[in-house]
Design a protein around this motif. Sequence first.
Motif, PDB file in Angstrom:
ATOM      1  N   ASP A  12       0.824  -1.214   0.000  1.00 14.36           N
ATOM      2  CA  ASP A  12       0.000   0.000   0.000  1.00 14.36           C
ATOM      3  C   ASP A  12       0.855   1.260   0.000  1.00 14.36           C
ATOM      4  OD1 ASP A  12      -2.212  -1.668   0.099  1.00 14.36           O
ATOM      5  OD2 ASP A  12      -2.609  -1.320   2.240  1.00 14.36           O
ATOM      6  N   LYS A  13       2.059   1.163   0.574  1.00 16.14           N
ATOM      7  CA  LYS A  13       2.976   2.299   0.668  1.00 16.14           C
ATOM      8  C   LYS A  13       3.983   2.316  -0.480  1.00 16.14           C
ATOM      9  CE  LYS A  13       1.522   3.573   4.849  1.00 16.14           C
ATOM     10  NZ  LYS A  13       1.096   4.873   5.286  1.00 16.14           N
ATOM     11  N   ASN A  14       3.759   1.471  -1.470  1.00 19.68           N
ATOM     12  CA  ASN A  14       4.629   1.411  -2.659  1.00 19.68           C
ATOM     13  C   ASN A  14       6.058   0.998  -2.336  1.00 19.68           C
ATOM     14  OD1 ASN A  14       3.350   1.625  -5.041  1.00 19.68           O
ATOM     15  ND2 ASN A  14       3.695   3.818  -5.303  1.00 19.68           N
ATOM     16  N   THR A  15       6.199   0.038  -1.449  1.00 17.88           N
ATOM     17  CA  THR A  15       7.518  -0.482  -1.120  1.00 17.88           C
ATOM     18  C   THR A  15       7.416  -1.984  -0.925  1.00 17.88           C
ATOM     19  OG1 THR A  15       9.510  -0.113   0.223  1.00 17.88           O
ATOM     20  CG2 THR A  15       7.391  -0.111   1.395  1.00 17.88           C
ATOM     21  N   THR A  16       8.521  -2.600  -0.610  1.00 20.10           N
ATOM     22  CA  THR A  16       8.532  -4.027  -0.304  1.00 20.10           C
ATOM     23  C   THR A  16       9.068  -4.214   1.106  1.00 20.10           C
ATOM     24  OG1 THR A  16      10.798  -4.370  -1.078  1.00 20.10           O
ATOM     25  CG2 THR A  16       9.021  -4.601  -2.726  1.00 20.10           C
ATOM     26  N   VAL A  17       8.803  -5.385   1.663  1.00 22.31           N
ATOM     27  CA  VAL A  17       9.314  -5.683   3.000  1.00 22.31           C
ATOM     28  C   VAL A  17      10.838  -5.632   2.995  1.00 22.31           C
ATOM     29  CG1 VAL A  17       9.456  -7.434   4.801  1.00 22.31           C
ATOM     30  CG2 VAL A  17       7.283  -7.068   3.605  1.00 22.31           C
ATOM     31  N   THR A  18      11.457  -6.218   1.988  1.00 22.98           N
ATOM     32  CA  THR A  18      12.921  -6.240   1.905  1.00 22.98           C
ATOM     33  C   THR A  18      13.498  -4.829   1.836  1.00 22.98           C
ATOM     34  OG1 THR A  18      12.817  -8.374   0.783  1.00 22.98           O
ATOM     35  CG2 THR A  18      14.880  -7.135   0.588  1.00 22.98           C
ATOM     36  N   LYS A  19      12.926  -3.993   0.998  1.00 21.70           N
ATOM     37  CA  LYS A  19      13.418  -2.611   0.866  1.00 21.70           C
ATOM     38  C   LYS A  19      13.245  -1.852   2.173  1.00 21.70           C
ATOM     39  CE  LYS A  19      12.877   1.657  -1.694  1.00 21.70           C
ATOM     40  NZ  LYS A  19      12.060   2.436  -2.599  1.00 21.70           N
ATOM     41  N   MET A  20      12.076  -2.008   2.800  1.00 23.06           N
ATOM     42  CA  MET A  20      11.807  -1.321   4.054  1.00 23.06           C
ATOM     43  C   MET A  20      12.802  -1.751   5.122  1.00 23.06           C
ATOM     44  SD  MET A  20      10.159  -2.010   7.283  1.00 23.06           S
ATOM     45  CE  MET A  20       9.363  -3.529   6.869  1.00 23.06           C
ATOM     46  N   LEU A  46       8.805  -1.004  16.522  1.00 20.69           N
ATOM     47  CA  LEU A  46       8.714   0.460  16.540  1.00 20.69           C
ATOM     48  C   LEU A  46       9.341   1.071  15.294  1.00 20.69           C
ATOM     49  CD1 LEU A  46       9.375   1.302  20.290  1.00 20.69           C
ATOM     50  CD2 LEU A  46       7.217   1.433  19.039  1.00 20.69           C
ATOM     51  N   LYS A  47      10.494   0.562  14.887  1.00 20.52           N
ATOM     52  CA  LYS A  47      11.139   1.073  13.671  1.00 20.52           C
ATOM     53  C   LYS A  47      10.250   0.862  12.451  1.00 20.52           C
ATOM     54  CE  LYS A  47      16.027   0.500  14.875  1.00 20.52           C
ATOM     55  NZ  LYS A  47      17.279  -0.181  14.489  1.00 20.52           N
ATOM     56  N   ILE A  48       9.644  -0.310  12.368  1.00 22.60           N
ATOM     57  CA  ILE A  48       8.774  -0.623  11.235  1.00 22.60           C
ATOM     58  C   ILE A  48       7.548   0.284  11.238  1.00 22.60           C
ATOM     59  CG2 ILE A  48       7.258  -2.381  10.236  1.00 22.60           C
ATOM     60  CD1 ILE A  48       9.308  -4.477  11.364  1.00 22.60           C
ATOM     61  N   SER A  49       6.916   0.438  12.383  1.00 24.11           N
ATOM     62  CA  SER A  49       5.702   1.252  12.446  1.00 24.11           C
ATOM     63  C   SER A  49       6.003   2.719  12.131  1.00 24.11           C
ATOM     64  CB  SER A  49       5.006   1.117  13.800  1.00 24.11           C
ATOM     65  OG  SER A  49       5.761   1.687  14.831  1.00 24.11           O
ATOM     66  N   GLU A  50       7.129   3.220  12.608  1.00 22.29           N
ATOM     67  CA  GLU A  50       7.507   4.606  12.304  1.00 22.29           C
ATOM     68  C   GLU A  50       7.788   4.778  10.818  1.00 22.29           C
ATOM     69  OE1 GLU A  50      10.752   5.587  14.904  1.00 22.29           O
ATOM     70  OE2 GLU A  50       9.466   5.647  16.678  1.00 22.29           O
ATOM     71  N   TYR A  51       8.512   3.835  10.235  1.00 23.85           N
ATOM     72  CA  TYR A  51       8.848   3.919   8.818  1.00 23.85           C
ATOM     73  C   TYR A  51       7.589   3.897   7.951  1.00 23.85           C
ATOM     74  CZ  TYR A  51      10.827   2.779   4.267  1.00 23.85           C
ATOM     75  OH  TYR A  51      11.156   2.795   2.925  1.00 23.85           O
ATOM     76  N   LEU A  52       6.657   3.010   8.291  1.00 25.27           N
ATOM     77  CA  LEU A  52       5.455   2.858   7.479  1.00 25.27           C
ATOM     78  C   LEU A  52       4.349   3.845   7.833  1.00 25.27           C
ATOM     79  CD1 LEU A  52       5.312  -1.038   7.334  1.00 25.27           C
ATOM     80  CD2 LEU A  52       6.012   0.530   5.505  1.00 25.27           C
ATOM     81  N   GLY A  53       4.502   4.535   8.964  1.00 28.67           N
ATOM     82  CA  GLY A  53       3.491   5.515   9.360  1.00 28.67           C
ATOM     83  C   GLY A  53       2.193   4.881   9.826  1.00 28.67           C
ATOM     84  N   VAL A  54       2.301   3.722  10.457  1.00 28.08           N
ATOM     85  CA  VAL A  54       1.135   3.051  11.020  1.00 28.08           C
ATOM     86  C   VAL A  54       1.449   2.691  12.464  1.00 28.08           C
ATOM     87  CG1 VAL A  54       0.366   2.114   8.800  1.00 28.08           C
ATOM     88  CG2 VAL A  54       1.835   0.731  10.265  1.00 28.08           C
ATOM     89  N   MET A  58      -1.708  -1.642  14.714  1.00 31.65           N
ATOM     90  CA  MET A  58      -2.189  -1.979  13.377  1.00 31.65           C
ATOM     91  C   MET A  58      -1.372  -3.121  12.789  1.00 31.65           C
ATOM     92  SD  MET A  58      -4.189  -1.512  10.871  1.00 31.65           S
ATOM     93  CE  MET A  58      -4.262  -1.737   9.097  1.00 31.65           C
ATOM     94  N   LEU A  59      -0.065  -3.072  12.976  1.00 25.04           N
ATOM     95  CA  LEU A  59       0.789  -4.141  12.472  1.00 25.04           C
ATOM     96  C   LEU A  59       0.502  -5.472  13.175  1.00 25.04           C
ATOM     97  CD1 LEU A  59       4.154  -2.211  12.231  1.00 25.04           C
ATOM     98  CD2 LEU A  59       2.930  -3.242  10.303  1.00 25.04           C
TER      99      LEU A  59
END
Length: 106
Positions: A12-20, A46-54, A58-59
């Motif tokens: 949804d955020k136009n990225t991939t898990v690997t790239k993120m 926390l790093k993932i949620s901050e990066y994705l803005g969710v 939610m995760l």
Amino acid sequence: MFYDRLKQICADKNTTVTKMLREIGLSSANTGYWKKGQLPKGDALLKISEYLGVSADMLLTGDPLAGFDEDEIRLMELYRGVPLKARYKVLCDFEEICAKEKGKVK
């Protein structure tokens, strides 16, 4: 499952898990654990949620309103009902009210 939600949110955020993961400094080896049903550790979550803005909730749960109380949900509903052109004013007014109220607290 956490990994499925993560993969969908990344898409949804136009990225991939690997790239993120690369961009936030986490190993892509984590995906193997997550695919098996394990959850990320707190700091990684926390790093993932901050990066994705969710939210982390939610995760973990898939519920975008998990972790919010009734008043917070009502505020979000009211805000979403405001026309886009007026939202900036609403935010500015709200920030001003918050700043005044914080000044009253001793």
